[in-house]
Design an enzyme around this catalytic site. Structure first.
Site, PDB file in Angstrom:
ATOM      1  N   VAL A  12       0.888  -1.152   0.000  1.00 18.58           N
ATOM      2  CA  VAL A  12       0.000   0.000   0.000  1.00 18.58           C
ATOM      3  C   VAL A  12       0.935   1.213   0.000  1.00 18.58           C
ATOM      4  CG1 VAL A  12      -1.697   1.324   1.299  1.00 18.58           C
ATOM      5  CG2 VAL A  12      -1.914  -1.161   1.147  1.00 18.58           C
ATOM      6  N   ASP A  13       0.781   2.072  -1.004  1.00 20.17           N
ATOM      7  CA  ASP A  13       1.644   3.252  -1.136  1.00 20.17           C
ATOM      8  C   ASP A  13       1.021   4.466  -0.440  1.00 20.17           C
ATOM      9  OD1 ASP A  13       3.221   1.674  -2.759  1.00 20.17           O
ATOM     10  OD2 ASP A  13       2.716   2.725  -4.627  1.00 20.17           O
ATOM     11  N   ALA A  42       2.394  -6.187  -7.908  1.00 20.74           N
ATOM     12  CA  ALA A  42       0.979  -5.873  -8.126  1.00 20.74           C
ATOM     13  C   ALA A  42       0.812  -4.896  -9.287  1.00 20.74           C
ATOM     14  CB  ALA A  42       0.371  -5.297  -6.846  1.00 20.74           C
ATOM     15  N   ASN A 185      16.582  -1.247 -15.733  1.00 21.70           N
ATOM     16  CA  ASN A 185      16.788   0.116 -16.219  1.00 21.70           C
ATOM     17  C   ASN A 185      18.304   0.343 -16.267  1.00 21.70           C
ATOM     18  OD1 ASN A 185      17.672   0.764 -13.636  1.00 21.70           O
ATOM     19  ND2 ASN A 185      15.770   1.781 -13.043  1.00 21.70           N
ATOM     20  N   THR A 250       6.292   7.163 -10.658  1.00 22.16           N
ATOM     21  CA  THR A 250       6.035   5.900  -9.940  1.00 22.16           C
ATOM     22  C   THR A 250       5.261   4.939 -10.843  1.00 22.16           C
ATOM     23  OG1 THR A 250       5.864   7.172  -7.894  1.00 22.16           O
ATOM     24  CG2 THR A 250       5.057   4.907  -7.813  1.00 22.16           C
ATOM     25  N   ALA A 251       5.741   3.698 -10.933  1.00 18.50           N
ATOM     26  CA  ALA A 251       5.103   2.620 -11.707  1.00 18.50           C
ATOM     27  C   ALA A 251       5.264   2.739 -13.225  1.00 18.50           C
ATOM     28  CB  ALA A 251       3.620   2.447 -11.355  1.00 18.50           C
ATOM     29  N   ALA A 252       6.076   3.702 -13.682  1.00 25.02           N
ATOM     30  CA  ALA A 252       6.312   3.804 -15.134  1.00 25.02           C
ATOM     31  C   ALA A 252       6.993   2.531 -15.626  1.00 25.02           C
ATOM     32  CB  ALA A 252       7.180   5.015 -15.443  1.00 25.02           C
ATOM     33  N   GLY A 253       8.024   2.099 -14.889  1.00 25.10           N
ATOM     34  CA  GLY A 253       8.743   0.865 -15.258  1.00 25.10           C
ATOM     35  C   GLY A 253       7.829  -0.354 -15.157  1.00 25.10           C
ATOM     36  N   ASP A 254       6.981  -0.376 -14.143  1.00 30.20           N
ATOM     37  CA  ASP A 254       6.068  -1.520 -13.963  1.00 30.20           C
ATOM     38  C   ASP A 254       5.059  -1.597 -15.110  1.00 30.20           C
ATOM     39  OD1 ASP A 254       7.346  -1.983 -11.552  1.00 30.20           O
ATOM     40  OD2 ASP A 254       5.936  -0.752 -10.423  1.00 30.20           O
TER      41      ASP A 254
HETATM   42  O1  RIB Z   1       7.702   0.584  -8.858  1.00 33.46           O
HETATM   43  C1  RIB Z   1       6.878   1.396  -8.059  1.00 33.46           C
HETATM   44  C2  RIB Z   1       6.557   0.706  -6.765  1.00 33.46           C
HETATM   45  O2  RIB Z   1       7.736   0.545  -6.017  1.00 33.46           O
HETATM   46  C3  RIB Z   1       5.612   1.468  -5.866  1.00 33.46           C
HETATM   47  O3  RIB Z   1       4.257   1.209  -6.142  1.00 33.46           O
HETATM   48  C4  RIB Z   1       6.057   1.064  -4.475  1.00 33.46           C
HETATM   49  O4  RIB Z   1       5.150   0.245  -3.819  1.00 33.46           O
HETATM   50  C5  RIB Z   1       7.411   0.372  -4.660  1.00 33.46           C
HETATM   51  O5  RIB Z   1       7.315  -0.980  -4.466  1.00 33.46           O
END
Ligand code: RIB
Length: 303
Positions: A12-13, A42, A185, A250-254
Protein backbone atom coordinates in the site's frame (compact mmCIF):
# COMPACT_ATOMS: atom_id res chain seq x y z
CA UNK A 1 -5.64 -14.58 -24.51
CA UNK A 2 -2.09 -14.62 -23.17
CA UNK A 3 -1.73 -16.22 -19.71
CA UNK A 4 0.69 -14.33 -17.47
CA UNK A 5 1.73 -15.19 -13.93
CA UNK A 6 3.34 -12.41 -11.90
CA UNK A 7 5.32 -13.33 -8.78
CA UNK A 8 5.95 -10.24 -6.69
CA UNK A 9 5.17 -7.67 -4.07
CA UNK A 10 1.99 -6.08 -2.85
CA UNK A 11 2.36 -2.67 -1.15
CA UNK A 12 0.00 0.00 0.00
CA UNK A 13 1.64 3.25 -1.14
CA UNK A 14 1.38 6.44 0.90
CA UNK A 15 2.23 9.39 -1.30
CA UNK A 16 3.63 12.40 0.57
CA UNK A 17 3.54 15.53 -1.60
CA UNK A 18 6.29 17.98 -0.70
CA UNK A 19 7.82 21.07 -2.31
CA UNK A 20 11.30 19.56 -2.24
CA UNK A 21 13.15 16.76 -0.44
CA UNK A 22 13.88 17.65 3.23
CA UNK A 23 17.45 18.35 4.30
CA UNK A 24 18.99 16.15 7.05
CA UNK A 25 17.45 17.14 10.41
CA UNK A 26 14.82 19.40 8.80
CA UNK A 27 11.11 19.26 9.70
CA UNK A 28 8.81 20.43 6.93
CA UNK A 29 5.09 20.42 6.10
CA UNK A 30 3.61 18.27 3.32
CA UNK A 31 1.37 19.93 0.75
CA UNK A 32 -0.83 16.81 0.47
CA UNK A 33 -1.01 13.10 1.35
CA UNK A 34 -2.85 10.19 -0.30
CA UNK A 35 -2.98 6.38 -0.34
CA UNK A 36 -2.94 4.14 -3.44
CA UNK A 37 -2.36 0.52 -4.41
CA UNK A 38 1.27 -0.28 -5.25
CA UNK A 39 4.11 -2.79 -5.08
CA UNK A 40 6.14 -3.66 -8.17
CA UNK A 41 4.54 -7.10 -8.51
CA UNK A 42 0.98 -5.87 -8.13
CA UNK A 43 1.59 -2.93 -10.47
CA UNK A 44 2.98 -5.23 -13.18
CA UNK A 45 0.11 -7.70 -12.77
CA UNK A 46 -2.45 -4.90 -13.08
CA UNK A 47 -0.62 -3.47 -16.10
CA UNK A 48 -0.74 -6.92 -17.75
CA UNK A 49 -4.51 -7.23 -17.12
CA UNK A 50 -5.19 -3.71 -18.41
CA UNK A 51 -3.07 -4.56 -21.48
CA UNK A 52 -5.55 -7.36 -22.23
CA UNK A 53 -3.81 -10.44 -20.78
CA UNK A 54 -5.25 -13.02 -18.38
CA UNK A 55 -3.01 -12.30 -15.38
CA UNK A 56 -2.63 -14.19 -12.12
CA UNK A 57 -0.72 -12.98 -9.12
CA UNK A 58 1.45 -14.91 -6.65
CA UNK A 59 2.08 -12.71 -3.63
CA UNK A 60 1.74 -12.56 0.16
CA UNK A 61 -0.13 -10.06 2.32
CA UNK A 62 -0.84 -9.76 6.06
CA UNK A 63 -4.18 -10.29 7.79
CA UNK A 64 -4.79 -6.54 8.06
CA UNK A 65 -6.79 -3.63 6.63
CA UNK A 66 -4.07 -2.92 4.08
CA UNK A 67 -4.63 -6.40 2.63
CA UNK A 68 -8.43 -5.83 2.45
CA UNK A 69 -7.76 -2.58 0.58
CA UNK A 70 -5.50 -4.39 -1.91
CA UNK A 71 -7.93 -7.31 -2.47
CA UNK A 72 -10.65 -4.77 -3.35
CA UNK A 73 -8.30 -3.15 -5.87
CA UNK A 74 -7.33 -6.49 -7.44
CA UNK A 75 -10.98 -7.56 -7.67
CA UNK A 76 -11.95 -4.42 -9.60
CA UNK A 77 -9.34 -5.28 -12.25
CA UNK A 78 -10.27 -8.95 -12.52
CA UNK A 79 -6.81 -10.10 -11.42
CA UNK A 80 -6.69 -13.79 -10.44
CA UNK A 81 -5.88 -13.73 -6.69
CA UNK A 82 -6.12 -17.48 -6.07
CA UNK A 83 -2.43 -17.56 -5.06
CA UNK A 84 -2.25 -14.39 -3.01
CA UNK A 85 -1.42 -15.87 0.41
CA UNK A 86 -2.70 -14.27 3.62
CA UNK A 87 -0.23 -14.62 6.52
CA UNK A 88 -1.62 -13.40 9.87
CA UNK A 89 1.89 -13.20 11.36
CA UNK A 90 3.23 -10.43 9.15
CA UNK A 91 2.09 -7.01 7.93
CA UNK A 92 1.17 -6.19 4.33
CA UNK A 93 4.01 -4.39 2.50
CA UNK A 94 4.02 -0.59 2.56
CA UNK A 95 5.80 2.07 0.58
CA UNK A 96 6.21 5.74 1.45
CA UNK A 97 6.71 7.88 -1.63
CA UNK A 98 8.16 11.37 -1.26
CA UNK A 99 7.01 13.25 -4.35
CA UNK A 100 8.32 16.75 -5.00
CA UNK A 101 6.84 19.50 -7.16
CA UNK A 102 9.01 18.54 -10.14
CA UNK A 103 7.66 14.99 -10.19
CA UNK A 104 10.88 13.61 -8.66
CA UNK A 105 10.28 10.77 -6.19
CA UNK A 106 12.16 8.91 -3.45
CA UNK A 107 10.62 5.67 -2.17
CA UNK A 108 11.03 3.96 1.22
CA UNK A 109 9.74 0.37 1.37
CA UNK A 110 8.66 -1.81 4.31
CA UNK A 111 8.82 -5.32 2.81
CA UNK A 112 6.66 -7.08 5.44
CA UNK A 113 4.76 -10.05 3.97
CA UNK A 114 6.59 -9.71 0.64
CA UNK A 115 9.77 -10.91 2.33
CA UNK A 116 8.03 -13.97 3.76
CA UNK A 117 7.14 -15.82 0.51
CA UNK A 118 9.07 -19.10 0.58
CA UNK A 119 10.26 -21.49 -2.17
CA UNK A 120 8.04 -24.18 -0.56
CA UNK A 121 4.97 -21.99 -1.14
CA UNK A 122 6.02 -21.65 -4.78
CA UNK A 123 6.16 -25.45 -5.07
CA UNK A 124 2.48 -25.49 -4.12
CA UNK A 125 1.74 -23.44 -7.26
CA UNK A 126 3.77 -25.70 -9.59
CA UNK A 127 0.85 -26.83 -11.80
CA UNK A 128 -0.44 -23.30 -12.01
CA UNK A 129 2.91 -21.86 -13.19
CA UNK A 130 3.29 -24.72 -15.68
CA UNK A 131 0.09 -23.64 -17.49
CA UNK A 132 1.19 -20.04 -18.10
CA UNK A 133 2.69 -18.53 -21.26
CA UNK A 134 5.10 -16.44 -19.22
CA UNK A 135 6.08 -15.58 -15.66
CA UNK A 136 7.39 -12.20 -14.48
CA UNK A 137 9.28 -11.46 -11.26
CA UNK A 138 11.04 -8.49 -9.64
CA UNK A 139 13.27 -8.08 -6.56
CA UNK A 140 10.78 -7.14 -3.83
CA UNK A 141 10.39 -10.83 -2.89
CA UNK A 142 13.23 -13.21 -1.86
CA UNK A 143 15.58 -14.21 -4.68
CA UNK A 144 15.50 -17.92 -3.71
CA UNK A 145 11.72 -17.84 -4.15
CA UNK A 146 12.05 -16.35 -7.64
CA UNK A 147 14.72 -18.93 -8.51
CA UNK A 148 12.36 -21.75 -7.53
CA UNK A 149 9.54 -20.28 -9.63
CA UNK A 150 11.80 -19.80 -12.66
CA UNK A 151 13.08 -23.41 -12.39
CA UNK A 152 9.49 -24.67 -12.52
CA UNK A 153 8.76 -22.33 -15.44
CA UNK A 154 11.82 -23.42 -17.45
CA UNK A 155 11.02 -27.12 -16.86
CA UNK A 156 7.62 -26.47 -18.43
CA UNK A 157 8.55 -24.24 -21.37
CA UNK A 158 7.13 -21.08 -19.74
CA UNK A 159 8.94 -17.85 -20.75
CA UNK A 160 10.70 -16.22 -17.76
CA UNK A 161 10.94 -12.42 -17.57
CA UNK A 162 13.11 -10.88 -14.84
CA UNK A 163 12.79 -7.22 -13.89
CA UNK A 164 15.79 -6.82 -11.53
CA UNK A 165 14.25 -3.94 -9.56
CA UNK A 166 14.96 -2.48 -7.09
CA UNK A 167 18.66 -2.81 -7.89
CA UNK A 168 20.57 -5.45 -5.91
CA UNK A 169 24.33 -5.98 -5.91
CA UNK A 170 24.42 -9.73 -5.29
CA UNK A 171 22.25 -11.61 -7.81
CA UNK A 172 22.84 -15.37 -8.05
CA UNK A 173 24.26 -16.28 -11.49
CA UNK A 174 21.77 -19.18 -11.52
CA UNK A 175 18.80 -16.79 -11.46
CA UNK A 176 20.14 -14.66 -14.30
CA UNK A 177 20.80 -17.79 -16.39
CA UNK A 178 17.20 -18.95 -15.75
CA UNK A 179 15.84 -15.72 -17.29
CA UNK A 180 14.75 -15.77 -20.94
CA UNK A 181 14.29 -12.01 -20.87
CA UNK A 182 15.93 -9.56 -18.45
CA UNK A 183 14.59 -6.01 -18.33
CA UNK A 184 16.67 -3.68 -16.12
CA UNK A 185 16.79 0.12 -16.22
CA UNK A 186 20.16 1.76 -16.81
CA UNK A 187 21.12 1.79 -13.09
CA UNK A 188 20.19 -1.86 -12.60
CA UNK A 189 22.04 -2.84 -15.79
CA UNK A 190 25.18 -1.09 -14.53
CA UNK A 191 24.98 -2.74 -11.09
CA UNK A 192 24.66 -6.22 -12.62
CA UNK A 193 27.25 -5.86 -15.40
CA UNK A 194 29.60 -3.12 -14.17
CA UNK A 195 29.10 -1.31 -17.52
CA UNK A 196 28.10 2.38 -17.22
CA UNK A 197 25.08 2.75 -19.48
CA UNK A 198 25.29 6.12 -21.23
CA UNK A 199 24.64 5.60 -24.93
CA UNK A 200 23.68 2.86 -27.41
CA UNK A 201 27.23 1.47 -27.53
CA UNK A 202 27.35 1.02 -23.75
CA UNK A 203 23.82 -0.45 -23.78
CA UNK A 204 25.07 -3.06 -26.23
CA UNK A 205 28.12 -3.71 -24.04
CA UNK A 206 25.91 -4.24 -20.96
CA UNK A 207 23.55 -6.44 -23.01
CA UNK A 208 26.49 -8.53 -24.27
CA UNK A 209 27.59 -9.08 -20.65
CA UNK A 210 24.05 -10.28 -19.82
CA UNK A 211 24.02 -12.56 -22.89
CA UNK A 212 27.33 -14.01 -21.60
CA UNK A 213 25.54 -14.74 -18.31
CA UNK A 214 22.99 -16.83 -20.23
CA UNK A 215 20.12 -14.43 -21.06
CA UNK A 216 18.76 -14.63 -24.62
CA UNK A 217 16.87 -11.31 -24.72
CA UNK A 218 17.86 -8.07 -22.97
CA UNK A 219 15.65 -4.97 -22.76
CA UNK A 220 17.20 -1.92 -21.08
CA UNK A 221 14.89 1.00 -20.26
CA UNK A 222 16.42 4.47 -20.13
CA UNK A 223 13.60 6.61 -18.70
CA UNK A 224 12.29 9.40 -20.91
CA UNK A 225 14.84 8.56 -23.64
CA UNK A 226 13.39 5.17 -24.56
CA UNK A 227 14.37 1.51 -24.46
CA UNK A 228 16.96 -0.73 -26.09
CA UNK A 229 16.76 -4.44 -26.94
CA UNK A 230 19.36 -7.00 -27.86
CA UNK A 231 19.08 -10.67 -28.84
CA UNK A 232 21.88 -13.13 -28.24
CA UNK A 233 22.04 -13.79 -32.01
CA UNK A 234 23.23 -10.21 -32.60
CA UNK A 235 20.03 -8.29 -33.55
CA UNK A 236 19.41 -5.11 -31.54
CA UNK A 237 17.53 -1.82 -31.74
CA UNK A 238 16.33 1.30 -29.92
CA UNK A 239 12.73 2.48 -29.46
CA UNK A 240 12.26 6.18 -28.63
CA UNK A 241 10.08 7.20 -25.67
CA UNK A 242 6.94 9.29 -26.19
CA UNK A 243 7.61 12.85 -25.01
CA UNK A 244 5.19 13.96 -22.28
CA UNK A 245 5.29 16.11 -19.13
CA UNK A 246 5.75 13.74 -16.17
CA UNK A 247 4.07 14.57 -12.86
CA UNK A 248 4.99 11.27 -11.12
CA UNK A 249 7.17 8.49 -12.56
CA UNK A 250 6.03 5.90 -9.94
CA UNK A 251 5.10 2.62 -11.71
CA UNK A 252 6.31 3.80 -15.13
CA UNK A 253 8.74 0.86 -15.26
CA UNK A 254 6.07 -1.52 -13.96
CA UNK A 255 3.64 -0.39 -16.66
CA UNK A 256 6.32 -1.00 -19.28
CA UNK A 257 7.02 -4.56 -18.03
CA UNK A 258 3.32 -5.51 -17.73
CA UNK A 259 2.48 -4.20 -21.22
CA UNK A 260 5.64 -5.65 -22.78
CA UNK A 261 4.87 -9.12 -21.38
CA UNK A 262 1.25 -8.98 -22.48
CA UNK A 263 2.20 -8.13 -26.07
CA UNK A 264 5.47 -9.98 -26.69
CA UNK A 265 5.24 -13.12 -28.84
CA UNK A 266 6.98 -16.23 -27.51
CA UNK A 267 9.52 -16.10 -30.36
CA UNK A 268 10.13 -12.36 -29.59
CA UNK A 269 9.59 -11.57 -33.30
CA UNK A 270 7.44 -8.48 -32.52
CA UNK A 271 9.73 -7.01 -29.85
CA UNK A 272 9.94 -3.50 -31.34
CA UNK A 273 6.14 -3.23 -31.62
CA UNK A 274 5.66 -4.59 -28.07
CA UNK A 275 8.24 -2.09 -26.72
CA UNK A 276 6.50 0.78 -28.53
CA UNK A 277 3.13 -0.16 -26.98
CA UNK A 278 4.79 -0.54 -23.53
CA UNK A 279 6.48 2.83 -23.92
CA UNK A 280 3.19 4.51 -24.87
CA UNK A 281 1.49 2.97 -21.80
CA UNK A 282 4.31 4.22 -19.52
CA UNK A 283 4.05 7.71 -20.98
CA UNK A 284 0.40 7.75 -19.84
CA UNK A 285 1.23 6.42 -16.35
CA UNK A 286 3.68 9.26 -15.64
CA UNK A 287 1.08 11.92 -16.40
CA UNK A 288 -0.94 11.07 -13.27
CA UNK A 289 0.04 10.76 -9.62
CA UNK A 290 0.12 7.30 -7.96
CA UNK A 291 0.91 3.76 -9.07
CA UNK A 292 -2.03 1.48 -9.93
CA UNK A 293 -4.56 4.28 -10.45
CA UNK A 294 -2.41 5.79 -13.21
CA UNK A 295 -1.77 2.59 -15.25
CA UNK A 296 -3.83 2.92 -18.46
CA UNK A 297 -6.30 0.47 -19.99
CA UNK A 298 -5.56 -0.86 -23.49
CA UNK A 299 -8.24 1.42 -25.03
CA UNK A 300 -6.06 4.48 -24.22
CA UNK A 301 -3.08 3.19 -26.23
CA UNK A 302 -3.43 5.02 -29.56
CA UNK A 303 -0.54 6.23 -31.65
O1 RIB B 1 7.70 0.58 -8.86
C1 RIB B 1 6.88 1.40 -8.06
C2 RIB B 1 6.56 0.71 -6.77
O2 RIB B 1 7.74 0.55 -6.02
C3 RIB B 1 5.61 1.47 -5.87
O3 RIB B 1 4.26 1.21 -6.14
C4 RIB B 1 6.06 1.06 -4.47
O4 RIB B 1 5.15 0.24 -3.82
C5 RIB B 1 7.41 0.37 -4.66
O5 RIB B 1 7.31 -0.98 -4.47
Amino acid sequence: MKKIVVLGSTNVDTILNIERLPLPGETMAMTDRSVAGGGKGANQAIAAVRAGAEASFISKVGGDHAADFMFETFKKDGLNMEHVIVDENVGTGKAYILLDENGQNSILVYGGANQAITPAEIDDTKDFIAEADCIIAQFEVPLETITEAFKIAKDNGVVTILNPAPAKKEIPAELIALSDVIAPNETEAEIITGVKVEDEASMQKAADALHEMGVGTVVITVGDKGSFYSFKDGKSGFVDAFKVKAVDTTAAGDTFIGYLSANLEKDMSNIEEAMKIASKASSITVQEQGAQNSIPHKSKINF
